[in-house]
Design a protein around this motif. Sequence first.
Motif, PDB file in Angstrom:
ATOM      1  N   MET A  71       0.988  -1.266   0.085  1.00  0.00           N
ATOM      2  CA  MET A  71       0.044   0.123   0.022  1.00  0.00           C
ATOM      3  C   MET A  71       0.787   1.165  -0.051  1.00  0.00           C
ATOM      4  O   MET A  71       0.484   2.249  -0.764  1.00  0.00           O
ATOM      5  N   ILE A 115      -1.015   4.018   7.100  1.00  0.00           N
ATOM      6  CA  ILE A 115      -1.024   2.518   6.436  1.00  0.00           C
ATOM      7  C   ILE A 115      -0.132   1.563   7.648  1.00  0.00           C
ATOM      8  O   ILE A 115      -0.147   0.551   7.519  1.00  0.00           O
ATOM      9  N   ALA A 247      -6.603   1.114   3.048  1.00  0.00           N
ATOM     10  CA  ALA A 247      -5.560   0.120   3.688  1.00  0.00           C
ATOM     11  C   ALA A 247      -5.788   0.237   5.270  1.00  0.00           C
ATOM     12  O   ALA A 247      -6.111  -0.898   6.049  1.00  0.00           O
TER      13      ALA A 247
END
Lengths: 473, 229
Positions: A71, A115, A247
């Motif tokens: 991500m 993330i 994410a």
Amino acid sequence: MSWTLALPELVLACSGLVLLLAGVIPKQETFFPITMGAIGALLVTAVLVLGQGEGTALGGHYVADAFSGFMKILALGAAALGLLLSIDFNEKEGLGRFEFPVLVLFASLGAMVMISANDLMALYLGLELLSLPLYVIAAFNRDNARSSEAGLKYFVLGALASGLLLYGTTLVYGFAGTTNFDRLADAFSAAQGVSAGVIVGVVFVIAGLAFKVSAVPFHMWTPDVYEGAPTPVTAYFASAPKVAAIALLTRVLLGPFGDLAAQWQQVILLISFGSMILGSFAAIGQINLKRLMAYSSIGHVGYALMGLAVGSDTGLRGLLFYMAIYVFMNVGAFAVLVAMRRQGRAVEQVEDLAGLARTDLGMALWMAAFMFSMAGIPPLAGFFSKLYVFLAAVQGGFWTLAVVGVLTSVVSAYYYLRVVKVMFFDQPAGALDRAPASLTIVMAGTGLFTLLFGLFPAPLLAAAQAAAAALLG
Amino acid sequence: MIAALAFYLFAAILIASAVMVVTARNPVHSVLFLILAFFNAAALFLIAGAEFLAMTLVIVYVGAVAVLFLFVVMMLDIDFARLREGFQRYAPVGAVIGGILFLELLLVVGSWSFADQAEDLRLAPITGDVTNAQALGRVIYTDYVYLFQTAGLILLVAMIGAIVLTHRQRPGTRRQNIAAQVNRSGSVLLEKVPSGAGIATLGIRRPPEPEAEKPKVTHEAGHGHGGHH
């Protein structure tokens, strides 16, 4: 303390500070060199992410695994492409100030913190570090009423969403006594019923994050903000922040709240249904391309969340795969939007593309590729991304979801194909200015990816598989 | 007993002043009630044993935020009567939504249960006999340094944002040029003063005054310009 694990973040933060200093000191405007420096810093960080180890660090607030790596690379790539789009546009619109790349860089840092968040507090701080620069760059064209309105609207609604998220966080913390994701998972996995308060808390957290990905019913701000913000900013809005928020949503729901799946699954299902349906029907009447892309992005989030609603290994793989392809075709389509100028003035209506095939065939072909791909027509990249989420839905037994997904993508094909029709079959509305080299490069790069992806899907699929496996364990 | 009485007293004043913030007609009164609300919230923190939070609340919110509010209210020409125009019309809708939220809150708090391991999972509980400030100081730069630094970056971004959105370079503005000021000749004189010599014996040396100005000043004073504005 193993702070070296967070080296990519540290490097990005330090380069942001250095670039800020380097931009302030010289007397003349330093937009171009600072932008180049920011793109360089983003790429260096991406390389560092590739070579990153795995594990948790910094007091358990930070986690690095294959999922976060996947991500982060997406978010960093999207930010670098967004900056590349902004170079020419900002200089022509008089927005060429060095703070722009610095703000985008800090927003990307916020995306990385999100993330890699392994704690509800890190989640919130990452979200704010991402959002605050976005509010500012939405209003970056401060003398333009629409841009200022976009910034203010985004700020007020974003603050409300942050409030919801924080309220949910306090409820969860009140139940478990901890904000760490691993320990939360322990607390929820214990064989005892959770009270209504915790469920309310989880739903509030989902609502706060759903706002950031502009999923129905938290999408109201999207068309106005996308339309008002400068076009390269919109391109960035539609890619990197969505990757980061998706994410985060995935990690939170499958990690600490994994044992409450029965509770949140219906919420995600509802969000997914709503986004797909609204994204396909509301875009039909749009004449402004940026508004059209806003509704299109709402629809795409709906498809991506389908993978999360399924919650299985294949569903998660489909989600990651979807986001990767979405980022590239979205940036490509926005490269065309940024390049749309007539006699030096930016234009953004669908009609302005009329007869583009006769005046600038290259740009028309790339745009057609992006539109076909977004509609999900084989053998373009967008087809594969939809295929894998639908496949996961069918395998998981979510037939209604898959059927609604197919039907809404047929409906959305109407407005994507309308753009193609306007470009190829309508009377020319006068030639557009020649696209500058930086935009042509972005268009060609993302266009080739979209066209040829069907030949080499394996590496991306394998990466998505590894990332999904890392999260589900 | 006394703690409970104090709690209810402060809580009651807090709620009353919060209501007054919303309903007061004069915006300045609203801000003053807000300050009262902050003080009572700080007192509640003190009762709960969070003295650091209580002091921060007073220093930051009363000392800085509320004063800024007062500035804004007094400096901006906001027509508060017009802002309140729809109040009567929307009040029922707001009351219904507020009522639903309140019921939900009751439901949430009424059926509240803690996780079995909540006691063991507690984050950074205060160990031993230390004050809040000490306990915070032990963890904020060690266990929580990541969050602390991220919060710092958020503040930096806020600062950049405020400058980007409001700073304008107008043509013709005059800036202080410190180097030129320091370097100008004839204005600064270093002199060796014998110890014990008073000003009276030395005489005060001044840079020579421009000749033309003196008669001009007396001339203008004669017209009676001063104190007219």
